[in-house]
Motif scaffolding. Structure first.
Motif, PDB file in Angstrom:
ATOM      1  N   MET A 161       0.845  -1.179   0.000  1.00  0.00           N
ATOM      2  CA  MET A 161       0.000   0.000   0.000  1.00  0.00           C
ATOM      3  C   MET A 161       0.892   1.245   0.000  1.00  0.00           C
ATOM      4  O   MET A 161       1.914   1.276   0.671  1.00  0.00           O
ATOM      5  N   SER A 162       0.512   2.256  -0.742  1.00  0.00           N
ATOM      6  CA  SER A 162       1.298   3.489  -0.799  1.00  0.00           C
ATOM      7  C   SER A 162       1.058   4.312   0.470  1.00  0.00           C
ATOM      8  O   SER A 162       0.048   4.149   1.155  1.00  0.00           O
ATOM      9  N   TRP A 163       1.986   5.218   0.758  1.00  0.00           N
ATOM     10  CA  TRP A 163       1.828   6.098   1.923  1.00  0.00           C
ATOM     11  C   TRP A 163       0.570   6.952   1.764  1.00  0.00           C
ATOM     12  O   TRP A 163      -0.136   7.198   2.731  1.00  0.00           O
ATOM     13  N   GLN A 164       0.310   7.389   0.547  1.00  0.00           N
ATOM     14  CA  GLN A 164      -0.876   8.214   0.316  1.00  0.00           C
ATOM     15  C   GLN A 164      -2.150   7.439   0.637  1.00  0.00           C
ATOM     16  O   GLN A 164      -3.114   7.999   1.158  1.00  0.00           O
ATOM     17  N   ALA A 165      -2.155   6.144   0.356  1.00  0.00           N
ATOM     18  CA  ALA A 165      -3.332   5.322   0.656  1.00  0.00           C
ATOM     19  C   ALA A 165      -3.591   5.250   2.163  1.00  0.00           C
ATOM     20  O   ALA A 165      -4.749   5.236   2.595  1.00  0.00           O
ATOM     21  N   TYR A 166      -2.530   5.218   2.966  1.00  0.00           N
ATOM     22  CA  TYR A 166      -2.717   5.231   4.426  1.00  0.00           C
ATOM     23  C   TYR A 166      -3.403   6.531   4.853  1.00  0.00           C
ATOM     24  O   TYR A 166      -4.307   6.524   5.686  1.00  0.00           O
ATOM     25  N   VAL A 167      -2.961   7.651   4.288  1.00  0.00           N
ATOM     26  CA  VAL A 167      -3.583   8.941   4.601  1.00  0.00           C
ATOM     27  C   VAL A 167      -5.038   8.943   4.148  1.00  0.00           C
ATOM     28  O   VAL A 167      -5.948   9.263   4.917  1.00  0.00           O
ATOM     29  N   ASP A 168      -5.274   8.576   2.890  1.00  0.00           N
ATOM     30  CA  ASP A 168      -6.620   8.651   2.306  1.00  0.00           C
ATOM     31  C   ASP A 168      -7.602   7.665   2.927  1.00  0.00           C
ATOM     32  O   ASP A 168      -8.750   8.023   3.226  1.00  0.00           O
ATOM     33  N   ASN A 169      -7.172   6.420   3.110  1.00  0.00           N
ATOM     34  CA  ASN A 169      -8.077   5.357   3.555  1.00  0.00           C
ATOM     35  C   ASN A 169      -8.131   5.187   5.076  1.00  0.00           C
ATOM     36  O   ASN A 169      -9.204   5.091   5.648  1.00  0.00           O
ATOM     37  N   ASN A 170      -6.964   5.113   5.716  1.00  0.00           N
ATOM     38  CA  ASN A 170      -6.908   4.789   7.137  1.00  0.00           C
ATOM     39  C   ASN A 170      -7.108   5.996   8.048  1.00  0.00           C
ATOM     40  O   ASN A 170      -7.429   5.830   9.222  1.00  0.00           O
ATOM     41  N   LEU A 171      -6.889   7.203   7.532  1.00  0.00           N
ATOM     42  CA  LEU A 171      -7.036   8.399   8.357  1.00  0.00           C
ATOM     43  C   LEU A 171      -8.228   9.242   7.886  1.00  0.00           C
ATOM     44  O   LEU A 171      -9.261   9.274   8.530  1.00  0.00           O
ATOM     45  N   ILE A 172      -8.123   9.873   6.732  1.00  0.00           N
ATOM     46  CA  ILE A 172      -9.215  10.699   6.201  1.00  0.00           C
ATOM     47  C   ILE A 172     -10.473   9.855   5.991  1.00  0.00           C
ATOM     48  O   ILE A 172     -11.587  10.290   6.283  1.00  0.00           O
ATOM     49  N   GLY A 173     -10.309   8.644   5.516  1.00  0.00           N
ATOM     50  CA  GLY A 173     -11.430   7.758   5.203  1.00  0.00           C
ATOM     51  C   GLY A 173     -12.287   7.370   6.392  1.00  0.00           C
ATOM     52  O   GLY A 173     -13.401   6.879   6.228  1.00  0.00           O
ATOM     53  N   THR A 174     -11.793   7.608   7.608  1.00  0.00           N
ATOM     54  CA  THR A 174     -12.583   7.270   8.799  1.00  0.00           C
ATOM     55  C   THR A 174     -13.721   8.253   9.025  1.00  0.00           C
ATOM     56  O   THR A 174     -14.642   7.967   9.780  1.00  0.00           O
ATOM     57  N   GLY A 175     -13.629   9.437   8.400  1.00  0.00           N
ATOM     58  CA  GLY A 175     -14.634  10.461   8.620  1.00  0.00           C
ATOM     59  C   GLY A 175     -14.410  11.263   9.888  1.00  0.00           C
ATOM     60  O   GLY A 175     -15.115  12.237  10.151  1.00  0.00           O
ATOM     61  N   LYS A 176     -13.423  10.889  10.695  1.00  0.00           N
ATOM     62  CA  LYS A 176     -13.121  11.603  11.946  1.00  0.00           C
ATOM     63  C   LYS A 176     -11.964  12.583  11.762  1.00  0.00           C
ATOM     64  O   LYS A 176     -11.841  13.550  12.507  1.00  0.00           O
ATOM     65  N   VAL A 177     -11.113  12.320  10.780  1.00  0.00           N
ATOM     66  CA  VAL A 177      -9.900  13.113  10.550  1.00  0.00           C
ATOM     67  C   VAL A 177     -10.149  14.087   9.406  1.00  0.00           C
ATOM     68  O   VAL A 177     -10.586  13.691   8.330  1.00  0.00           O
ATOM     69  N   ALA A 178      -9.863  15.378   9.639  1.00  0.00           N
ATOM     70  CA  ALA A 178     -10.067  16.403   8.612  1.00  0.00           C
ATOM     71  C   ALA A 178      -8.861  16.530   7.681  1.00  0.00           C
ATOM     72  O   ALA A 178      -9.013  16.688   6.472  1.00  0.00           O
ATOM     73  N   LYS A 179      -7.651  16.474   8.256  1.00  0.00           N
ATOM     74  CA  LYS A 179      -6.411  16.597   7.484  1.00  0.00           C
ATOM     75  C   LYS A 179      -5.400  15.629   8.074  1.00  0.00           C
ATOM     76  O   LYS A 179      -5.419  15.377   9.277  1.00  0.00           O
ATOM     77  N   ALA A 180      -4.501  15.124   7.222  1.00  0.00           N
ATOM     78  CA  ALA A 180      -3.516  14.171   7.718  1.00  0.00           C
ATOM     79  C   ALA A 180      -2.248  14.216   6.880  1.00  0.00           C
ATOM     80  O   ALA A 180      -2.287  14.557   5.696  1.00  0.00           O
ATOM     81  N   ALA A 181      -1.137  13.860   7.527  1.00  0.00           N
ATOM     82  CA  ALA A 181       0.145  13.746   6.837  1.00  0.00           C
ATOM     83  C   ALA A 181       0.983  12.685   7.527  1.00  0.00           C
ATOM     84  O   ALA A 181       0.786  12.394   8.713  1.00  0.00           O
ATOM     85  N   ILE A 182       1.903  12.123   6.770  1.00  0.00           N
ATOM     86  CA  ILE A 182       2.907  11.218   7.331  1.00  0.00           C
ATOM     87  C   ILE A 182       4.261  11.861   7.059  1.00  0.00           C
ATOM     88  O   ILE A 182       4.614  12.108   5.906  1.00  0.00           O
ATOM     89  N   LEU A 183       4.984  12.156   8.136  1.00  0.00           N
ATOM     90  CA  LEU A 183       6.296  12.788   8.040  1.00  0.00           C
ATOM     91  C   LEU A 183       7.378  11.762   8.337  1.00  0.00           C
ATOM     92  O   LEU A 183       7.230  10.956   9.255  1.00  0.00           O
ATOM     93  N   GLY A 184       8.483  11.807   7.600  1.00  0.00           N
ATOM     94  CA  GLY A 184       9.629  10.958   7.898  1.00  0.00           C
ATOM     95  C   GLY A 184      10.421  11.545   9.052  1.00  0.00           C
ATOM     96  O   GLY A 184      10.596  12.758   9.130  1.00  0.00           O
ATOM     97  N   LEU A 185      10.900  10.698   9.960  1.00  0.00           N
ATOM     98  CA  LEU A 185      11.699  11.187  11.078  1.00  0.00           C
ATOM     99  C   LEU A 185      12.995  11.841  10.595  1.00  0.00           C
ATOM    100  O   LEU A 185      13.541  12.706  11.269  1.00  0.00           O
ATOM    101  N   GLN A 186      13.475  11.422   9.426  1.00  0.00           N
ATOM    102  CA  GLN A 186      14.691  12.002   8.859  1.00  0.00           C
ATOM    103  C   GLN A 186      14.386  13.223   7.994  1.00  0.00           C
ATOM    104  O   GLN A 186      15.281  13.774   7.359  1.00  0.00           O
ATOM    105  N   GLY A 187      13.120  13.607   7.964  1.00  0.00           N
ATOM    106  CA  GLY A 187      12.718  14.776   7.186  1.00  0.00           C
ATOM    107  C   GLY A 187      11.869  14.388   5.997  1.00  0.00           C
ATOM    108  O   GLY A 187      11.925  13.264   5.504  1.00  0.00           O
ATOM    109  N   GLY A 188      11.067  15.318   5.543  1.00  0.00           N
ATOM    110  CA  GLY A 188      10.242  15.101   4.358  1.00  0.00           C
ATOM    111  C   GLY A 188       8.845  14.639   4.674  1.00  0.00           C
ATOM    112  O   GLY A 188       8.589  14.026   5.703  1.00  0.00           O
TER     113      GLY A 188
END
Length: 126
Positions: free
Chosen positions: A1-28
């Motif tokens: 699964m792509s990182w974007q899919a985690y944001v779209d499906n597992n976070l935003i897709g719940t209907g509880k999250v308005a905005k989401a991001a996944i940040l790398g600990l090393q930056g980016g």
């Protein structure tokens, strides 16, 4: 699964999250919902907040230019508030999940969603 899919499906897709991001600990930014642009300085402050909580506890945290007051930092989870809205940030081995929620949704509804995804990512090495 792509990182974007985690944001779209597992976070935003719940209907509880308005905005989401996944940040790398090393930056980016690995993935983000549309319009949720977290600056390099904001990313660094969030990541540093887990190892140096005093700074983020005193000054709050900025997400896409919006200032949130830090409510708590417990182990891998930072909770913050801006008026009736809020944010939850959860650290994994290699990333930080960052979500923003809007009232009437509250932290107890959102935090388990983010922590469960973090648990999964940790279990697969991230």
């Amino acid at each position: 699964m792509s990182w974007q899919a985690y944001v779209d499906n597992n976070l935003i897709g719940t209907g509880k999250v308005a905005k989401a991001a996944i940040l790398g600990l090393q930056g980016g930014v690995w993935a983000a919902s549309p319009g949720f642009t977290i600056s390099t300085e904001e990313q660094k402050a969030i990541v540093d907040g887990f190892s140096k909580p005093d700074a983020i506890q005193a000054s709050g945290v900025r997400l896409a230019g919006q200032k949130f007051f830090t409510l708590s930092i417990i182990d891998r989870t930072i909770q913050a508030k801006k008026g009736a809205d809020g944010a939850v940030m959860v650290k994994t081995k290699q990333a930080v999940l960052v979500v923003e929620y809007k009232a009437p949704v509250q932290a107890p509804e959102v935090t388990p969603i983010v922590e469960n995804l973090a648990d999964y990512l940790i279990s697969v090495g991230y």
